[in-house]
Design an enzyme around this catalytic site. Structure first.
Site, PDB file in Angstrom:
ATOM      1  N   TYR A  66     -13.237  10.299   6.672  1.00 25.81           N
ATOM      2  CA  TYR A  66     -12.924   8.902   6.962  1.00 25.81           C
ATOM      3  C   TYR A  66     -14.048   8.291   7.779  1.00 25.81           C
ATOM      4  O   TYR A  66     -14.250   8.626   8.942  1.00 25.81           O
ATOM      5  CB  TYR A  66     -11.609   8.787   7.733  1.00 25.81           C
ATOM      6  CG  TYR A  66     -10.399   9.292   6.994  1.00 25.81           C
ATOM      7  CD1 TYR A  66     -10.404   9.457   5.605  1.00 25.81           C
ATOM      8  CD2 TYR A  66      -9.232   9.610   7.675  1.00 25.81           C
ATOM      9  CE1 TYR A  66      -9.282   9.919   4.939  1.00 25.81           C
ATOM     10  CE2 TYR A  66      -8.109  10.072   7.017  1.00 25.81           C
ATOM     11  CZ  TYR A  66      -8.136  10.226   5.657  1.00 25.81           C
ATOM     12  OH  TYR A  66      -7.018  10.689   5.001  1.00 25.81           O
ATOM     13  N   PHE A 215       0.121   7.024   1.603  1.00 22.98           N
ATOM     14  CA  PHE A 215       0.453   5.695   1.064  1.00 22.98           C
ATOM     15  C   PHE A 215       1.970   5.481   1.038  1.00 22.98           C
ATOM     16  O   PHE A 215       2.542   5.090   0.018  1.00 22.98           O
ATOM     17  CB  PHE A 215      -0.123   5.497  -0.336  1.00 22.98           C
ATOM     18  CG  PHE A 215      -1.633   5.462  -0.375  1.00 22.98           C
ATOM     19  CD1 PHE A 215      -2.371   5.105   0.743  1.00 22.98           C
ATOM     20  CD2 PHE A 215      -2.314   5.764  -1.547  1.00 22.98           C
ATOM     21  CE1 PHE A 215      -3.757   5.059   0.712  1.00 22.98           C
ATOM     22  CE2 PHE A 215      -3.703   5.725  -1.588  1.00 22.98           C
ATOM     23  CZ  PHE A 215      -4.422   5.366  -0.456  1.00 22.98           C
ATOM     24  N   LEU A 217       3.602   3.177   2.231  1.00 19.41           N
ATOM     25  CA  LEU A 217       3.905   1.757   2.035  1.00 19.41           C
ATOM     26  C   LEU A 217       3.147   1.177   0.857  1.00 19.41           C
ATOM     27  O   LEU A 217       3.023  -0.032   0.709  1.00 19.41           O
ATOM     28  CB  LEU A 217       3.588   0.971   3.312  1.00 19.41           C
ATOM     29  CG  LEU A 217       4.385   1.404   4.548  1.00 19.41           C
ATOM     30  CD1 LEU A 217       3.937   0.631   5.779  1.00 19.41           C
ATOM     31  CD2 LEU A 217       5.880   1.225   4.319  1.00 19.41           C
ATOM     32  N   GLY A 218       2.610   2.065   0.005  1.00 18.90           N
ATOM     33  CA  GLY A 218       1.923   1.616  -1.194  1.00 18.90           C
ATOM     34  C   GLY A 218       0.415   1.676  -1.118  1.00 18.90           C
ATOM     35  O   GLY A 218      -0.267   1.527  -2.120  1.00 18.90           O
ATOM     36  N   GLY A 219      -0.145   1.856   0.080  1.00 16.48           N
ATOM     37  CA  GLY A 219      -1.597   1.970   0.206  1.00 16.48           C
ATOM     38  C   GLY A 219      -2.285   0.622   0.166  1.00 16.48           C
ATOM     39  O   GLY A 219      -1.818  -0.367   0.744  1.00 16.48           O
ATOM     40  N   LEU A 223       3.741  -2.158  -1.456  1.00 18.78           N
ATOM     41  CA  LEU A 223       4.900  -2.105  -2.337  1.00 18.78           C
ATOM     42  C   LEU A 223       5.414  -3.508  -2.651  1.00 18.78           C
ATOM     43  O   LEU A 223       5.547  -4.346  -1.763  1.00 18.78           O
ATOM     44  CB  LEU A 223       6.025  -1.303  -1.681  1.00 18.78           C
ATOM     45  CG  LEU A 223       5.803   0.199  -1.501  1.00 18.78           C
ATOM     46  CD1 LEU A 223       6.937   0.797  -0.675  1.00 18.78           C
ATOM     47  CD2 LEU A 223       5.703   0.892  -2.846  1.00 18.78           C
TER      48      LEU A 223
END
Length: 291
Positions: A66, A215, A217-219, A223
């Site tokens: 990262y 992810f 929350l969807g990344g 979402l």
């Protein structure tokens, strides 16, 4: 374990002999845009890490990829020397290229070097938990993981890794890893709308192995669901809060690592995950990922 950590949503979980809060923190978003380069607000990133620990979080997820080498150095600057209760989970198996890609790096010499780099950047003599990142940026890919995983097992024997896990893995690769050495966690993409690992989660729960959805929350694409929004409105909450709360309800072995670079968002995530969902709510939400 602080009294604060016991009040976090979901309580605690045992990763082998490590006790962690089920609500953790994912450090990926502390790097710059698209997880490359330094953060725009370095002091803010340091503040978020310190606030996470002050709130009782004892599970921080990171990787030396990262940035690269940005988030680990921020973690060290903010928190070293680390509280005894804090456990830092990292992963190896991929690197970053100059275009921001995630090419694989799972040859034995590459893995050894990545472990050394994580030790150095975090300022540790041993890593609490190392996940072997499999597949690629598109998702899990089939194939044997024996050579790569055995490399990490050897490093575990040498004492520089305490516990092992796998990430971005197929169910068959999880089973292969278990046939080589014990694992304490699986870290895969999973959330309310992406339910491909339901069977794997249930199997791991029976074996007391953690499942850590990345992810959650969807990344990079949050979402989106009319049903989710409707339930959130009915509960006078937000879709993201409902999604986090649903994950904690889904199975006791699910550990959360939502990431943020905002103090306010960190607190909102914790508050949202405390949301109480009724059986009716859960039944409605369960339909979203099965449509």
């Amino acid at each position: 374990m602080s009294t604060l950590s016991l009040s976090l949503p979901g309580g605690i979980w045992a990763l082998g002999d490590l006790t962690v809060t089920r609500f953790g923190y994912g450090a990926m978003q502390l790097a710059g845009p698209w997880v490359m380069g330094p953060p725009a607000d370095r002091d803010g990133a340091i503040a978020v890490l310190r606030e996470a620990v002050d709130l009782g979080i004892t599970h921080i997820d990171t990787s030396d990829a990262y940035g690269p080498r940005i988030t680990n150095r921020l973690i060290r600057e903010a928190l070293h020397p680390y509280p005894e209760s804090l456990h830092i989970v990292t992963k190896v198996g991929a690197r970053r290229d100059e275009r921001g890609g995630w090419p694989t790096a799972r040859q034995p010499d590459q893995l050894r070097r990545q472990v050394e780099e994580n030790l150095e950047s975090l300022g540790l003599e041993a890593l609490d938990l190392v996940n072997l990142r499999l597949g690629n940026a598109e998702g899990p890919q089939t194939g044997s993981i024996a050579e790569a995983f055995e490399t990490l097992v050897e490093l575990q024997r040498q004492g520089v890794i305490r516990h092992l896990g796998v990430s971005n893995a197929t169910a068959e690769q999880v089973a292969e890893a278990q046939s080589i050495a014990p694992i304490v966690s699986v870290q895969n993409m999973y959330n309310l709308a992406h339910r491909h690992d339901d069977e794997l989660i249930d199997r791991l729960a029976a074996e007391h192995i953690a499942y850590v959805p990345f992810f959650p929350l969807g990344g990079f694409s949050p979402l989106q669901s009319s049903a989710l929004s409707s339930i959130a409105a009915r509960l006078e909450s937000t879709p993201m809060s409902v999604a986090l709360a649903w994950l904690l309800h889904r199975s006791p072995n699910i550990l959360l690592i939502p990431g943020t670079s905002s103090l306010a968002h960190l607190r909102e995530n914790i508050t949202g995950a405390r949301l109480s969902l009724s059986d009716e709510d859960l039944a409605e939400l369960d339909k979203i990922g099965r449509e």
